[in-house]
Scaffold this active site. Structure first.
Site, PDB file in Angstrom:
ATOM      1  N   LEU A   1      -7.765  15.146   0.420  1.00 35.41           N
ATOM      2  CA  LEU A   1      -7.530  16.418  -0.268  1.00 35.41           C
ATOM      3  C   LEU A   1      -6.407  16.363  -1.310  1.00 35.41           C
ATOM      4  O   LEU A   1      -6.598  16.757  -2.462  1.00 35.41           O
ATOM      5  CB  LEU A   1      -7.218  17.498   0.787  1.00 35.41           C
TER       6      LEU A   1
ATOM      7  N   PHE B   1      -0.599  11.811  11.268  1.00 42.32           N
ATOM      8  CA  PHE B   1      -1.494  12.907  10.918  1.00 42.32           C
ATOM      9  C   PHE B   1      -1.887  12.731   9.434  1.00 42.32           C
ATOM     10  O   PHE B   1      -2.401  11.676   9.091  1.00 42.32           O
ATOM     11  CB  PHE B   1      -0.898  14.247  11.376  1.00 42.32           C
TER      12      PHE B   1
ATOM     13  N   GLY C   1       0.808  -1.217   0.000  1.00 36.36           N
ATOM     14  CA  GLY C   1       0.000   0.000   0.000  1.00 36.36           C
ATOM     15  C   GLY C   1       0.846   1.274   0.000  1.00 36.36           C
ATOM     16  O   GLY C   1       2.075   1.230  -0.165  1.00 36.36           O
TER      17      GLY C   1
ATOM     18  N   LYS D   1      -9.317   1.774  15.055  1.00 36.84           N
ATOM     19  CA  LYS D   1      -7.970   2.183  15.497  1.00 36.84           C
ATOM     20  C   LYS D   1      -7.907   2.254  17.025  1.00 36.84           C
ATOM     21  O   LYS D   1      -6.928   1.815  17.646  1.00 36.84           O
ATOM     22  CB  LYS D   1      -7.588   3.536  14.880  1.00 36.84           C
TER      23      LYS D   1
ATOM     24  N   ASN E   1     -10.989  10.432  -1.717  1.00 38.93           N
ATOM     25  CA  ASN E   1     -11.661  11.042  -0.565  1.00 38.93           C
ATOM     26  C   ASN E   1     -10.804  12.146   0.034  1.00 38.93           C
ATOM     27  O   ASN E   1     -11.325  13.044   0.679  1.00 38.93           O
ATOM     28  CB  ASN E   1     -11.856   9.994   0.556  1.00 38.93           C
TER      29      ASN E   1
ATOM     30  N   TYR F   1     -14.270   3.405  11.306  1.00 36.63           N
ATOM     31  CA  TYR F   1     -12.832   3.301  11.021  1.00 36.63           C
ATOM     32  C   TYR F   1     -12.015   3.750  12.239  1.00 36.63           C
ATOM     33  O   TYR F   1     -11.101   3.051  12.691  1.00 36.63           O
ATOM     34  CB  TYR F   1     -12.458   4.134   9.776  1.00 36.63           C
TER      35      TYR F   1
ATOM     36  N   LEU G   1      -3.765  -7.189  -1.629  1.00 39.73           N
ATOM     37  CA  LEU G   1      -3.908  -6.304  -2.799  1.00 39.73           C
ATOM     38  C   LEU G   1      -5.338  -5.760  -2.943  1.00 39.73           C
ATOM     39  O   LEU G   1      -5.727  -5.356  -4.034  1.00 39.73           O
ATOM     40  CB  LEU G   1      -3.452  -7.009  -4.089  1.00 39.73           C
TER      41      LEU G   1
ATOM     42  N   ARG H   1      -5.043  21.144   8.689  1.00 40.68           N
ATOM     43  CA  ARG H   1      -4.508  19.813   8.973  1.00 40.68           C
ATOM     44  C   ARG H   1      -2.981  19.841   8.980  1.00 40.68           C
ATOM     45  O   ARG H   1      -2.349  20.732   8.422  1.00 40.68           O
ATOM     46  CB  ARG H   1      -4.938  18.801   7.894  1.00 40.68           C
TER      47      ARG H   1
ATOM     48  N   SER I   1      -3.718   6.493  14.071  1.00 38.95           N
ATOM     49  CA  SER I   1      -4.111   7.676  13.312  1.00 38.95           C
ATOM     50  C   SER I   1      -4.516   8.797  14.258  1.00 38.95           C
ATOM     51  O   SER I   1      -5.043   8.541  15.353  1.00 38.95           O
ATOM     52  CB  SER I   1      -5.298   7.298  12.436  1.00 38.95           C
ATOM     53  N   ALA I   2      -4.336  10.015  13.802  1.00 43.46           N
ATOM     54  CA  ALA I   2      -4.813  11.172  14.565  1.00 43.46           C
ATOM     55  C   ALA I   2      -6.328  11.140  14.734  1.00 43.46           C
ATOM     56  O   ALA I   2      -6.871  11.868  15.562  1.00 43.46           O
ATOM     57  CB  ALA I   2      -4.398  12.455  13.868  1.00 43.46           C
TER      58      ALA I   2
HETATM   59  P1  NAD Z   1      -3.362   1.531   1.812  1.00 42.53           P
HETATM   60  O1  NAD Z   1      -4.771   1.105   1.575  1.00 42.53           O
HETATM   61  O2  NAD Z   1      -2.611   2.108   0.673  1.00 42.53           O
HETATM   62  O3  NAD Z   1      -2.512   0.314   2.413  1.00 42.53           O
HETATM   63  C1  NAD Z   1      -3.098  -0.706   3.182  1.00 42.53           C
HETATM   64  C2  NAD Z   1      -2.685  -2.027   2.551  1.00 42.53           C
HETATM   65  O4  NAD Z   1      -3.234  -3.087   3.325  1.00 42.53           O
HETATM   66  C3  NAD Z   1      -3.200  -2.192   1.118  1.00 42.53           C
HETATM   67  O5  NAD Z   1      -2.143  -2.561   0.275  1.00 42.53           O
HETATM   68  C4  NAD Z   1      -4.255  -3.300   1.239  1.00 42.53           C
HETATM   69  O6  NAD Z   1      -4.308  -4.077   0.058  1.00 42.53           O
HETATM   70  C5  NAD Z   1      -3.751  -4.078   2.446  1.00 42.53           C
HETATM   71  N1  NAD Z   1      -4.797  -4.794   3.192  1.00 42.53           N
HETATM   72  C6  NAD Z   1      -5.974  -4.340   3.661  1.00 42.53           C
HETATM   73  N2  NAD Z   1      -6.641  -5.328   4.289  1.00 42.53           N
HETATM   74  C7  NAD Z   1      -5.848  -6.435   4.238  1.00 42.53           C
HETATM   75  C8  NAD Z   1      -5.997  -7.758   4.701  1.00 42.53           C
HETATM   76  N3  NAD Z   1      -7.095  -8.173   5.337  1.00 42.53           N
HETATM   77  N4  NAD Z   1      -4.986  -8.630   4.482  1.00 42.53           N
HETATM   78  C9  NAD Z   1      -3.866  -8.250   3.815  1.00 42.53           C
HETATM   79  N5  NAD Z   1      -3.685  -7.006   3.337  1.00 42.53           N
HETATM   80  C10 NAD Z   1      -4.676  -6.104   3.538  1.00 42.53           C
HETATM   81  O7  NAD Z   1      -3.400   2.555   3.054  1.00 42.53           O
HETATM   82  P2  NAD Z   1      -2.228   3.451   3.636  1.00 42.53           P
HETATM   83  O8  NAD Z   1      -2.640   4.867   3.444  1.00 42.53           O
HETATM   84  O9  NAD Z   1      -0.923   2.992   3.193  1.00 42.53           O
HETATM   85  O10 NAD Z   1      -2.433   3.144   5.177  1.00 42.53           O
HETATM   86  C11 NAD Z   1      -1.647   2.197   5.879  1.00 42.53           C
HETATM   87  C12 NAD Z   1      -2.074   2.164   7.325  1.00 42.53           C
HETATM   88  O11 NAD Z   1      -1.964   3.473   7.896  1.00 42.53           O
HETATM   89  C13 NAD Z   1      -3.528   1.743   7.539  1.00 42.53           C
HETATM   90  O12 NAD Z   1      -3.584   0.956   8.708  1.00 42.53           O
HETATM   91  C14 NAD Z   1      -4.249   3.045   7.756  1.00 42.53           C
HETATM   92  O13 NAD Z   1      -5.407   2.880   8.524  1.00 42.53           O
HETATM   93  C15 NAD Z   1      -3.191   3.851   8.496  1.00 42.53           C
HETATM   94  N6  NAD Z   1      -3.340   5.301   8.353  1.00 42.53           N
HETATM   95  C16 NAD Z   1      -3.422   5.855   7.116  1.00 42.53           C
HETATM   96  C17 NAD Z   1      -3.589   7.238   6.994  1.00 42.53           C
HETATM   97  C18 NAD Z   1      -3.730   7.879   5.658  1.00 42.53           C
HETATM   98  O14 NAD Z   1      -4.277   8.991   5.583  1.00 42.53           O
HETATM   99  N7  NAD Z   1      -3.264   7.298   4.569  1.00 42.53           N
HETATM  100  C19 NAD Z   1      -3.624   8.033   8.153  1.00 42.53           C
HETATM  101  C20 NAD Z   1      -3.516   7.414   9.385  1.00 42.53           C
HETATM  102  C21 NAD Z   1      -3.376   6.049   9.497  1.00 42.53           C
HETATM  103  C1  WQD Z   2      -8.277  17.295   4.720  1.00 40.69           C
HETATM  104  C2  WQD Z   2      -8.994  18.637   4.651  1.00 40.69           C
HETATM  105  C3  WQD Z   2     -11.370  18.424   4.404  1.00 40.69           C
HETATM  106  C4  WQD Z   2     -11.245  16.624   0.407  1.00 40.69           C
HETATM  107  C5  WQD Z   2      -8.656  11.653   6.826  1.00 40.69           C
HETATM  108  C6  WQD Z   2      -9.215  10.659   7.808  1.00 40.69           C
HETATM  109  C7  WQD Z   2      -8.216  10.382   8.895  1.00 40.69           C
HETATM  110  C8  WQD Z   2      -6.858   9.982   8.314  1.00 40.69           C
HETATM  111  C9  WQD Z   2      -6.404  10.910   7.236  1.00 40.69           C
HETATM  112  C10 WQD Z   2      -6.622   7.622   8.245  1.00 40.69           C
HETATM  113  C11 WQD Z   2     -10.294  18.682   5.460  1.00 40.69           C
HETATM  114  C12 WQD Z   2     -10.765  19.077   3.183  1.00 40.69           C
HETATM  115  C13 WQD Z   2     -10.894  17.186   1.622  1.00 40.69           C
HETATM  116  C14 WQD Z   2     -11.935  17.420  -0.555  1.00 40.69           C
HETATM  117  C15 WQD Z   2     -11.832  19.285   0.973  1.00 40.69           C
HETATM  118  N1  WQD Z   2      -6.907   8.697   7.691  1.00 40.69           N
HETATM  119  N2  WQD Z   2     -11.186  18.497   1.903  1.00 40.69           N
HETATM  120  N3  WQD Z   2     -12.177  18.727  -0.230  1.00 40.69           N
HETATM  121  O1  WQD Z   2     -10.302  14.329   6.862  1.00 40.69           O
HETATM  122  O2  WQD Z   2      -8.143  15.276   7.808  1.00 40.69           O
HETATM  123  O3  WQD Z   2      -8.359  12.857   7.501  1.00 40.69           O
HETATM  124  O4  WQD Z   2      -7.449  11.122   6.275  1.00 40.69           O
HETATM  125  O5  WQD Z   2      -6.418   7.406   9.414  1.00 40.69           O
HETATM  126  O6  WQD Z   2      -8.756   9.381   9.678  1.00 40.69           O
HETATM  127  O7  WQD Z   2     -10.405  11.209   8.373  1.00 40.69           O
HETATM  128  O8  WQD Z   2      -8.146  14.268   5.507  1.00 40.69           O
HETATM  129  O9  WQD Z   2      -7.549  14.746   3.183  1.00 40.69           O
HETATM  130  O10 WQD Z   2      -9.900  13.960   3.708  1.00 40.69           O
HETATM  131  O11 WQD Z   2      -9.200  16.247   4.371  1.00 40.69           O
HETATM  132  O12 WQD Z   2     -12.108  20.473   1.206  1.00 40.69           O
HETATM  133  O13 WQD Z   2     -12.293  16.968  -1.647  1.00 40.69           O
HETATM  134  O14 WQD Z   2      -9.387  18.871   3.285  1.00 40.69           O
HETATM  135  O15 WQD Z   2     -12.610  19.009   4.717  1.00 40.69           O
HETATM  136  O16 WQD Z   2     -10.415  19.965   5.975  1.00 40.69           O
HETATM  137  P1  WQD Z   2      -8.846  14.259   6.974  1.00 40.69           P
HETATM  138  P2  WQD Z   2      -8.689  14.734   4.117  1.00 40.69           P
END
Ligand code: NAD
Ligand code: WQD
Length: 337
Positions: free
Chosen positions: A200, A178, A11, A153, A198, A149, A34, A231, A125-126
């Site tokens: 930004l 964050f 990922g 966490k 989803n 979600y 995947l 953010r 996650s934050a």
């Molecule tokens: P991502 O979706 O790109 O990566 C997650 C990976 O896990 C993917 O490759 C997916 O195929 C794999 N996966 C999901 N369920 C699985 C399962 N049951 N078995 C095996 N593989 C599985 O997401 P990412 O952005 O790289 O996020 C990685 C981690 O960080 C996640 O736990 C997510 O919740 C956390 N996180 C992400 C963000 C963010 O904004 N991207 C913020 C905070 C925390």
């Molecule tokens: C950022 C800012 C939106 C899209 C999310 C999850 C959080 C974490 C990270 C995993 C906000 C604004 C967004 C758009 C916009 N993930 N926005 N138009 O909401 O801070 O966090 O991703 O753990 O759990 O909630 O991130 O990038 O969605 O939004 O105006 O099309 O951009 O309102 O202010 P967020 P985001």
């Protein structure tokens, strides 16, 4: 040579962390089903590192297959990224989220205990701070969830703390990210969301490249400097390096580590739009729309604990985050496909 099991290593954040691990001399075994990533990432990682991680197409819910992976390798630690992460989807399909993220993790932890691999770095996650009482956010702030979600966490954090309380041979790193953005400077790996993004930064970069018409800015009446949400955007390479620092910390100290990984600086939606326009030379069309439900006004970290305990701090600014996102987007307008 230490071997690290990286769940979800194909990922977005996982692949960047695998690159940092390989470049630091670790052996890496990826387990990923995947569901939200592409097998091509392995070739890209190999191009960057001149080394290929071992890969198993395996669901962490599939205990039999996952156990075979534990039988084949001698892991020194696990970095656990595998999870579903779309907030809106988690509201519509809560059971799927609890099963994948919580039950999947429980199976993983059971096998870790059975094979005496008791060191883990976990992606939190934050979002666990819910609607924070103030900013910047320290690790001691009250925790809450505003969607399934986020609840997964919180539950995972609690399970890990309880596992550690029961058996001090475990060492547990809980990293609260964050807002990860950006991509590797090679432009070979980056964020490749399915369908309409989803988040930004990927939305903006798809407007810049002409895939999407116009950004909806969700609300301009927040109590922030320009009314749009604030953010803490963090470059994914800085974030990836935080995982290596956490591994080193757990190796040296054991115990339980809970840290924020953020820059400590908050930027508004319009700040990001402007920075992206500068980095890309493109105009980002946007329209102000109503607030998105569940959004908070401001969310940014106090990252002092990560600096103090891990010696980790961020090195990339918003301009670099936008440049690297744009580089990846231009080189891969259709993502990995
Ligand atoms: P991502 O979706 O790109 O990566 C997650 C990976 O896990 C993917 O490759 C997916 O195929 C794999 N996966 C999901 N369920 C699985 C399962 N049951 N078995 C095996 N593989 C599985 O997401 P990412 O952005 O790289 O996020 C990685 C981690 O960080 C996640 O736990 C997510 O919740 C956390 N996180 C992400 C963000 C963010 O904004 N991207 C913020 C905070 C925390
Ligand atoms: C950022 C800012 C939106 C899209 C999310 C999850 C959080 C974490 C990270 C995993 C906000 C604004 C967004 C758009 C916009 N993930 N926005 N138009 O909401 O801070 O966090 O991703 O753990 O759990 O909630 O991130 O990038 O969605 O939004 O105006 O099309 O951009 O309102 O202010 P967020 P985001």
């Amino acid at each position: 040579m230490k071997t690290i099991l990286v769940t979800g290593g194909a990922g977005y954040i996982g692949s960047h962390t695998v690159v940092e691990l390989l470049n630091s001399g670790y052996e890496v075994v990826i387990v990923d089903n995947l569901i939200n990533s592409n097998i091509k990432v392995l070739d890209r990682i190999q191009s960057i590192c001149q080394k290929r991680p071992i890969f198993y197409n395996c669901d962490i819910l599939d205990k039999v297959s996952l156990e075979q992976v534990f039988q084949k390798h001698d892991f020194s630690a696990v970095i656990h990224f595998a999870a579903l992460k779309a907030v809106g989807e988690s509201v519509r399909e809560p059971q799927r989220y609890y099963t994948n993220n919580v039950s999947g993790s429980l199976i993983l932890f059971e096998l870790m205990a059975k094979y005496s691999v008791k060191k883990i770095v976990f992606s939190s996650s934050a979002t666990v701070y819910g609607d924070p009482i103030s900013v910047p956010i320290t690790e001691e702030f009250p925790l809450s969830a505003t969607n399934p979600y986020g609840q997964t966490k919180l539950m995972m954090e609690q399970i890990l703390r309880d596992i550690y309380a029961a058996d001090r041979e475990w060492s547990i790193g809980i990293l609260r990210y964050f807002n990860p953005v950006g991509a590797h400077s090679s432009g070979l790996i980056g964020e490749d969301p399915n369908g309409i993004p989803n988040n930004l930064m990927p939305y903006i970069s798809q407007v810049a490249v002409g895939k999407l018409e116009c950004l909806s800015v969700f609300g301009n009446d927040y109590p922030t400097h320009d009314g749009t949400g604030v953010r803490d955007y963090i470059h994914v390479v800085d974030l990836a390096r935080g995982h290596l620092k956490a591994l080193e910390y757990l190796e040296a100290n054991g115990g339980e580590l809970i840290v924020n990984l953020g820059t400590g600086t908050g930027y508004s939606v319009l700040d990001v739009v402007k920075a992206f326009e500068l980095a890309s030379g493109k105009v980002i069309n946007y329209q102000i729309k109503p607030r998105r439900s569940g959004d908070v006004a401001k969310c940014f970290a106090n990252p002092a604990k990560a600096l103090e305990l891990l010696g980790w701090q961020t090195t990339y600014d918003l301009e670099q985050m936008c440049r690297d996102t744009w580089n990846w987007q231009q080189k891969n307008p259709q993502g990995y496909t």
